[in-house]
Write an enzyme that holds these catalytic residues in place. Sequence first.
Site, PDB file in Angstrom:
ATOM      1  N   GLU A 211       3.680  -5.174  12.226  1.00 54.41           N
ATOM      2  CA  GLU A 211       2.748  -4.052  12.018  1.00 54.41           C
ATOM      3  C   GLU A 211       1.629  -4.582  11.140  1.00 54.41           C
ATOM      4  O   GLU A 211       1.843  -4.825   9.951  1.00 54.41           O
ATOM      5  CB  GLU A 211       3.465  -2.887  11.328  1.00 54.41           C
TER       6      GLU A 211
ATOM      7  N   GLU B  73       7.535   0.661  15.848  1.00 53.09           N
ATOM      8  CA  GLU B  73       8.595   1.184  14.989  1.00 53.09           C
ATOM      9  C   GLU B  73       8.793   2.658  15.315  1.00 53.09           C
ATOM     10  O   GLU B  73       8.092   3.233  16.138  1.00 53.09           O
ATOM     11  CB  GLU B  73       8.194   1.011  13.518  1.00 53.09           C
TER      12      GLU B  73
ATOM     13  N   ASN C 118       0.798  -1.238   0.000  1.00 47.89           N
ATOM     14  CA  ASN C 118       0.000   0.000   0.000  1.00 47.89           C
ATOM     15  C   ASN C 118       0.827   1.283   0.000  1.00 47.89           C
ATOM     16  O   ASN C 118       0.443   2.275  -0.608  1.00 47.89           O
ATOM     17  CB  ASN C 118      -1.010  -0.017   1.153  1.00 47.89           C
TER      18      ASN C 118
ATOM     19  N   CYS D  51      -3.228   1.566   6.328  1.00 45.61           N
ATOM     20  CA  CYS D  51      -3.591   0.861   7.558  1.00 45.61           C
ATOM     21  C   CYS D  51      -4.187   1.814   8.588  1.00 45.61           C
ATOM     22  O   CYS D  51      -4.890   1.390   9.490  1.00 45.61           O
ATOM     23  CB  CYS D  51      -2.370   0.166   8.133  1.00 45.61           C
TER      24      CYS D  51
HETATM   25  P1  NAD Z   1       0.246  -9.371   3.130  1.00 40.34           P
HETATM   26  O1  NAD Z   1       0.298  -9.826   4.531  1.00 40.34           O
HETATM   27  O2  NAD Z   1      -0.499 -10.154   2.147  1.00 40.34           O
HETATM   28  O3  NAD Z   1       1.705  -9.191   2.519  1.00 40.34           O
HETATM   29  C1  NAD Z   1       2.682  -8.365   3.125  1.00 40.34           C
HETATM   30  C2  NAD Z   1       4.049  -8.874   2.740  1.00 40.34           C
HETATM   31  O4  NAD Z   1       4.249 -10.159   3.334  1.00 40.34           O
HETATM   32  C3  NAD Z   1       4.265  -9.075   1.247  1.00 40.34           C
HETATM   33  O5  NAD Z   1       5.598  -8.729   0.918  1.00 40.34           O
HETATM   34  C4  NAD Z   1       4.028 -10.564   1.072  1.00 40.34           C
HETATM   35  O6  NAD Z   1       4.686 -11.108  -0.047  1.00 40.34           O
HETATM   36  C5  NAD Z   1       4.632 -11.101   2.355  1.00 40.34           C
HETATM   37  N1  NAD Z   1       4.136 -12.415   2.782  1.00 40.34           N
HETATM   38  C6  NAD Z   1       2.938 -12.986   2.518  1.00 40.34           C
HETATM   39  N2  NAD Z   1       2.878 -14.225   3.063  1.00 40.34           N
HETATM   40  C7  NAD Z   1       4.059 -14.426   3.698  1.00 40.34           C
HETATM   41  C8  NAD Z   1       4.599 -15.499   4.461  1.00 40.34           C
HETATM   42  N3  NAD Z   1       3.924 -16.615   4.680  1.00 40.34           N
HETATM   43  N4  NAD Z   1       5.846 -15.360   4.972  1.00 40.34           N
HETATM   44  C9  NAD Z   1       6.551 -14.233   4.776  1.00 40.34           C
HETATM   45  N5  NAD Z   1       6.102 -13.190   4.052  1.00 40.34           N
HETATM   46  C10 NAD Z   1       4.854 -13.274   3.534  1.00 40.34           C
HETATM   47  O7  NAD Z   1      -0.308  -7.869   3.205  1.00 40.34           O
HETATM   48  P2  NAD Z   1      -0.648  -6.896   2.001  1.00 40.34           P
HETATM   49  O8  NAD Z   1      -1.941  -7.347   1.389  1.00 40.34           O
HETATM   50  O9  NAD Z   1       0.555  -6.717   1.150  1.00 40.34           O
HETATM   51  O10 NAD Z   1      -0.870  -5.520   2.770  1.00 40.34           O
HETATM   52  C11 NAD Z   1      -2.090  -5.116   3.303  1.00 40.34           C
HETATM   53  C12 NAD Z   1      -2.111  -5.320   4.795  1.00 40.34           C
HETATM   54  O11 NAD Z   1      -1.012  -4.641   5.393  1.00 40.34           O
HETATM   55  C13 NAD Z   1      -3.337  -4.745   5.447  1.00 40.34           C
HETATM   56  O12 NAD Z   1      -3.833  -5.646   6.392  1.00 40.34           O
HETATM   57  C14 NAD Z   1      -2.827  -3.503   6.142  1.00 40.34           C
HETATM   58  O13 NAD Z   1      -3.570  -3.069   7.249  1.00 40.34           O
HETATM   59  C15 NAD Z   1      -1.464  -3.918   6.533  1.00 40.34           C
HETATM   60  N6  NAD Z   1      -0.618  -2.763   6.787  1.00 40.34           N
HETATM   61  C16 NAD Z   1      -0.274  -2.482   8.072  1.00 40.34           C
HETATM   62  C17 NAD Z   1       0.503  -1.371   8.356  1.00 40.34           C
HETATM   63  C18 NAD Z   1       0.911  -1.030   9.760  1.00 40.34           C
HETATM   64  O14 NAD Z   1       1.801  -0.214   9.925  1.00 40.34           O
HETATM   65  N7  NAD Z   1       0.318  -1.619  10.769  1.00 40.34           N
HETATM   66  C19 NAD Z   1       0.926  -0.550   7.311  1.00 40.34           C
HETATM   67  C20 NAD Z   1       0.548  -0.871   6.015  1.00 40.34           C
HETATM   68  C21 NAD Z   1      -0.222  -1.990   5.753  1.00 40.34           C
END
Ligand code: NAD
Length: 480
Positions: A248, A461, A150, A282
């Site tokens: 996060e 963080e 995002n 997020c």
């Molecule tokens: P996601 O969890 O699908 O993917 C995030 C990252 O993790 C990607 O690089 C993905 O390839 C990797 N990943 C996926 N499965 C994995 C595994 N089994 N092992 C290791 N890595 C793995 O999330 P997304 O769809 O890319 O992002 C959206 C989500 O991120 C939303 O839930 C949003 O709220 C959250 N988010 C949180 C914050 C925060 O600061 N809290 C900030 C931005 C986004």
Amino acid sequence: MLHLQNYINGTFLAPVSGAYLPNINPATGEVYSQIPDSDERDVQAAVEAAQAAFPAWSAFSAEKRGRFLIKLSELIDQNLERLAKAETTDNGKPLSLSRTVDIPRASSNLYFFGTGVQHFASEAHSMEGVAVNYTVRKPLGVVACISPWNLPLYLFTWKIAPALAAGNCVVAKPSEITPYTAHLLAELCVEAGLPAGVLNIVHGTGPKAGAAMCEHPEVKAISFTGGTQTGKTIARTAAPMFKKLSLELGGKNATVIFADCDFEKTVSTALQAAFANQGQICLCGSRILVERPLYDRFKAAFLERVKNLTVGDPMEEGSRMGALVSEVHLQKVQNYIALAQEEGGTLLTGGERVYMKGRCANGYFLQPTVFEGLPHTCRTNTEEIFGPVVTLMPFDTEEEALTYANYTQYGLAASVWTQDLTRAHRVAHQLQSGIVWVNTWLLRDLRTPFGGTKQSGVGREGGWEALRFFTDPQNVCIKL
Ligand code: NAD
């Protein structure tokens, strides 16, 4: 067709398997690049490169490491336009947002930690006349940084910068959905003269490349931002290996509006909090709670502005909302719109996919969508949608507002809108979230602890929190 490569040991390498994944521009629906579909063999090479680079990198002074990060920050500034266009092409967000928020913030992250680490200090504890303790903070070794789609370069650098500043070597993976600016960052690392192996970028999917990073025994810590379910999977891997973990995760944030708020400021910021980046932040405020005496007035003013939000080609200056990141994600958000209707919600505006003409005819656009009439307990109001869909709910008392706001498994952020200072503090302290904004939203000071409680994450963080996470404290006790 653009072919991205992994950046391992200072060079650009094809994945060992030779396999690539298509990368789609969400505004056009077209495949515009191929990215490495890396596996554990690529991760192994990256970890080995990082291990080899660690002794020299960790032995550099904080100033010397900091200067590399500052150089990278300057190179980002010099390449702002190119990076902003790459981010918008990859993610679908308006170019104005990439240009004014994403890329400048990536530069700030590197500058902040590049300078900050030079002020990082550890504690001493004197036992009067008996002994003195001092604490040494050591880098961990090889660490993994995994980021979502995002805010691609923004969140990628938010992790890498403190990890490197603290003296670690990094194996990093951007989201496979938005890998382009991470690739461009690797090019800038070469230009900055960053020593080989200090930062390694491995592209690919989460279950393959991401999981291999988390499972690798030589990876001492994992800094992850992404979905709560993925966070759980990573925690299951990391816990028995006793890895340090910073998670996060998702959010379902409340915007809590009292009748005495500064009305104009509240309406315009609540709108921004709801729909910035197509609601894919997020921290977005997707549940808007309004004190009943103000409810009708707020609703009318809010809806008028929502209807004026221009959904359009993200490359065009006038577009306030661009495309959602992928077809799969668009479908997920549309399913939530259907769910909100099944749950008895009244659709006040939006709800439909937007079909553009011309270059964006096959893009993943959605109208900004607002519902009311849903209970605070329903799925629409408790699950993360992560798109341009918000609900309006009236409340009568402060207690009721807090019950609604806290009625979710998430606890990332909230905003409170009131002119009553005492109430602002009182409500802020009772909100179950890691971050509370009062009369503002997404105003960030990089020194503050950033992160969520409940299922929004573990750890914080930002500032010293990040530098502490990426170091291991050792206490030395000297008897006088
Ligand atoms: P996601 O969890 O699908 O993917 C995030 C990252 O993790 C990607 O690089 C993905 O390839 C990797 N990943 C996926 N499965 C994995 C595994 N089994 N092992 C290791 N890595 C793995 O999330 P997304 O769809 O890319 O992002 C959206 C989500 O991120 C939303 O839930 C949003 O709220 C959250 N988010 C949180 C914050 C925060 O600061 N809290 C900030 C931005 C986004």
